[in-house]
Design a protein around this motif. Sequence first.
Motif, PDB file in Angstrom:
ATOM      1  N   ASN A  18      25.513  -4.771  -9.198  1.00  0.00           N
ATOM      2  CA  ASN A  18      26.632  -4.764  -8.260  1.00  0.00           C
ATOM      3  C   ASN A  18      27.651  -5.844  -8.622  1.00  0.00           C
ATOM      4  OD1 ASN A  18      28.109  -3.885  -6.063  1.00  0.00           O
ATOM      5  ND2 ASN A  18      26.884  -5.007  -4.573  1.00  0.00           N
ATOM      6  N   ILE A  19      27.183  -7.037  -8.961  1.00  0.00           N
ATOM      7  CA  ILE A  19      28.093  -8.117  -9.350  1.00  0.00           C
ATOM      8  C   ILE A  19      28.806  -7.779 -10.655  1.00  0.00           C
ATOM      9  CG2 ILE A  19      28.171 -10.527 -10.114  1.00  0.00           C
ATOM     10  CD1 ILE A  19      25.913 -11.069  -8.059  1.00  0.00           C
ATOM     11  N   PHE A  20      28.053  -7.212 -11.601  1.00  0.00           N
ATOM     12  CA  PHE A  20      28.664  -6.827 -12.880  1.00  0.00           C
ATOM     13  C   PHE A  20      29.739  -5.761 -12.662  1.00  0.00           C
ATOM     14  CE2 PHE A  20      28.699  -4.181 -16.743  1.00  0.00           C
ATOM     15  CZ  PHE A  20      29.119  -5.143 -17.641  1.00  0.00           C
ATOM     16  N   LYS A  21      29.437  -4.752 -11.846  1.00  0.00           N
ATOM     17  CA  LYS A  21      30.423  -3.707 -11.569  1.00  0.00           C
ATOM     18  C   LYS A  21      31.649  -4.297 -10.876  1.00  0.00           C
ATOM     19  CE  LYS A  21      30.868   0.864  -9.444  1.00  0.00           C
ATOM     20  NZ  LYS A  21      32.240   0.729  -9.102  1.00  0.00           N
ATOM     21  N   TYR A  22      31.433  -5.237  -9.961  1.00  0.00           N
ATOM     22  CA  TYR A  22      32.549  -5.870  -9.266  1.00  0.00           C
ATOM     23  C   TYR A  22      33.402  -6.694 -10.231  1.00  0.00           C
ATOM     24  CZ  TYR A  22      35.143  -8.659  -5.921  1.00  0.00           C
ATOM     25  OH  TYR A  22      36.145  -9.271  -5.211  1.00  0.00           O
ATOM     26  N   LYS A  23      32.768  -7.393 -11.140  1.00  0.00           N
ATOM     27  CA  LYS A  23      33.526  -8.208 -12.102  1.00  0.00           C
ATOM     28  C   LYS A  23      34.333  -7.336 -13.064  1.00  0.00           C
ATOM     29  CE  LYS A  23      32.071 -12.349 -10.965  1.00  0.00           C
ATOM     30  NZ  LYS A  23      32.888 -13.416 -10.507  1.00  0.00           N
ATOM     31  N   VAL A  24      33.791  -6.165 -13.414  1.00  0.00           N
ATOM     32  CA  VAL A  24      34.471  -5.299 -14.371  1.00  0.00           C
ATOM     33  C   VAL A  24      35.576  -4.488 -13.707  1.00  0.00           C
ATOM     34  CG1 VAL A  24      34.143  -3.308 -15.899  1.00  0.00           C
ATOM     35  CG2 VAL A  24      32.503  -5.165 -15.929  1.00  0.00           C
ATOM     36  N   SER A  25      35.274  -3.878 -12.558  1.00  0.00           N
ATOM     37  CA  SER A  25      36.237  -2.955 -11.957  1.00  0.00           C
ATOM     38  C   SER A  25      36.841  -3.448 -10.640  1.00  0.00           C
ATOM     39  CB  SER A  25      35.564  -1.598 -11.711  1.00  0.00           C
ATOM     40  OG  SER A  25      34.576  -1.730 -10.722  1.00  0.00           O
ATOM     41  N   LYS A  51      35.549  -3.470  -7.896  1.00  0.00           N
ATOM     42  CA  LYS A  51      35.014  -2.647  -6.810  1.00  0.00           C
ATOM     43  C   LYS A  51      33.494  -2.712  -6.891  1.00  0.00           C
ATOM     44  CE  LYS A  51      38.742   0.697  -7.004  1.00  0.00           C
ATOM     45  NZ  LYS A  51      39.104   2.070  -7.327  1.00  0.00           N
ATOM     46  N   PRO A  52      32.835  -3.070  -5.797  1.00  0.00           N
ATOM     47  CA  PRO A  52      31.368  -3.061  -5.834  1.00  0.00           C
ATOM     48  C   PRO A  52      30.839  -1.633  -5.743  1.00  0.00           C
ATOM     49  CG  PRO A  52      32.130  -3.750  -3.683  1.00  0.00           C
ATOM     50  CD  PRO A  52      33.358  -3.582  -4.545  1.00  0.00           C
ATOM     51  N   ILE A  53      29.543  -1.496  -5.798  1.00  0.00           N
ATOM     52  CA  ILE A  53      28.917  -0.192  -5.633  1.00  0.00           C
ATOM     53  C   ILE A  53      29.286   0.341  -4.255  1.00  0.00           C
ATOM     54  CG2 ILE A  53      26.697   0.997  -5.422  1.00  0.00           C
ATOM     55  CD1 ILE A  53      25.590  -0.953  -7.477  1.00  0.00           C
ATOM     56  N   TYR A  54      29.608   1.630  -4.198  1.00  0.00           N
ATOM     57  CA  TYR A  54      30.088   2.249  -2.965  1.00  0.00           C
ATOM     58  C   TYR A  54      29.084   2.028  -1.835  1.00  0.00           C
ATOM     59  CZ  TYR A  54      31.776   5.739   0.299  1.00  0.00           C
ATOM     60  OH  TYR A  54      32.237   6.373   1.426  1.00  0.00           O
ATOM     61  N   GLY A  55      29.562   1.528  -0.718  1.00  0.00           N
ATOM     62  CA  GLY A  55      28.732   1.312   0.453  1.00  0.00           C
ATOM     63  C   GLY A  55      28.057  -0.049   0.494  1.00  0.00           C
ATOM     64  N   HIS A  56      28.254  -0.866  -0.523  1.00  0.00           N
ATOM     65  CA  HIS A  56      27.631  -2.185  -0.575  1.00  0.00           C
ATOM     66  C   HIS A  56      28.682  -3.220  -0.949  1.00  0.00           C
ATOM     67  CE1 HIS A  56      23.587  -0.505  -0.377  1.00  0.00           C
ATOM     68  NE2 HIS A  56      24.006   0.419  -1.220  1.00  0.00           N
ATOM     69  N   GLU A  57      28.503  -4.406  -0.420  1.00  0.00           N
ATOM     70  CA  GLU A  57      29.378  -5.497  -0.807  1.00  0.00           C
ATOM     71  C   GLU A  57      28.612  -6.436  -1.722  1.00  0.00           C
ATOM     72  OE1 GLU A  57      31.479  -7.486   2.239  1.00  0.00           O
ATOM     73  OE2 GLU A  57      31.895  -5.656   3.366  1.00  0.00           O
TER      74      GLU A  57
END
Length: 167
Positions: free
Chosen positions: A119-126, A128-134
């Motif tokens: 989730n942190i990696f996805k947030y750093k790249v895009s 946007k976190p994983i849908y439905g999660h912060e």
Amino acid sequence: MTKRDFFRIIIKVFGLYSMFLALFTFLPSTLSNVVIYKGEVWMILTILGSILLIIALFFILLFKSDFIIDKLGLDKGFDDDKLIFGDFKNEQIFKLAILLIAGFMIIDNVPNFMFEVINIFKYKVSHKPIYGHEVNYFNFFSSIVNIIIGFIFINNYKSISSYLDKK
């Protein structure tokens, strides 16, 4: 092994497991509540009262197991005074319990750790976190701490079991 020794071991193992469960699940969640409620006095007093109650319970379970056995009469009503478990001794049962508790700590927290890393990696790249999660750094660091403590317990299970086996 006598039945009194058996109940003493069971009570101490339960106390140890409960302590880890409360220490690594209850305490982090209550500390996050302090942040959410911005340190209000009633929340701090509730948390301090809960922590003092938990500490008293663990002290009784770990160090006053004979008192519990006497008050509840756990060693009464058996036909024989001895329990035969083969070659198991008190310290070996404690070693097994510590390894199981540490293993549960690791197994329980590895999925949370991996999810938070992704989730942190996805947030750093895009951004946007994983849908439905912060992104939750508190859960991330909490799972890291639990995994590290689990490995520390696995590496030091002999010394911990010898300490718990003292009468």
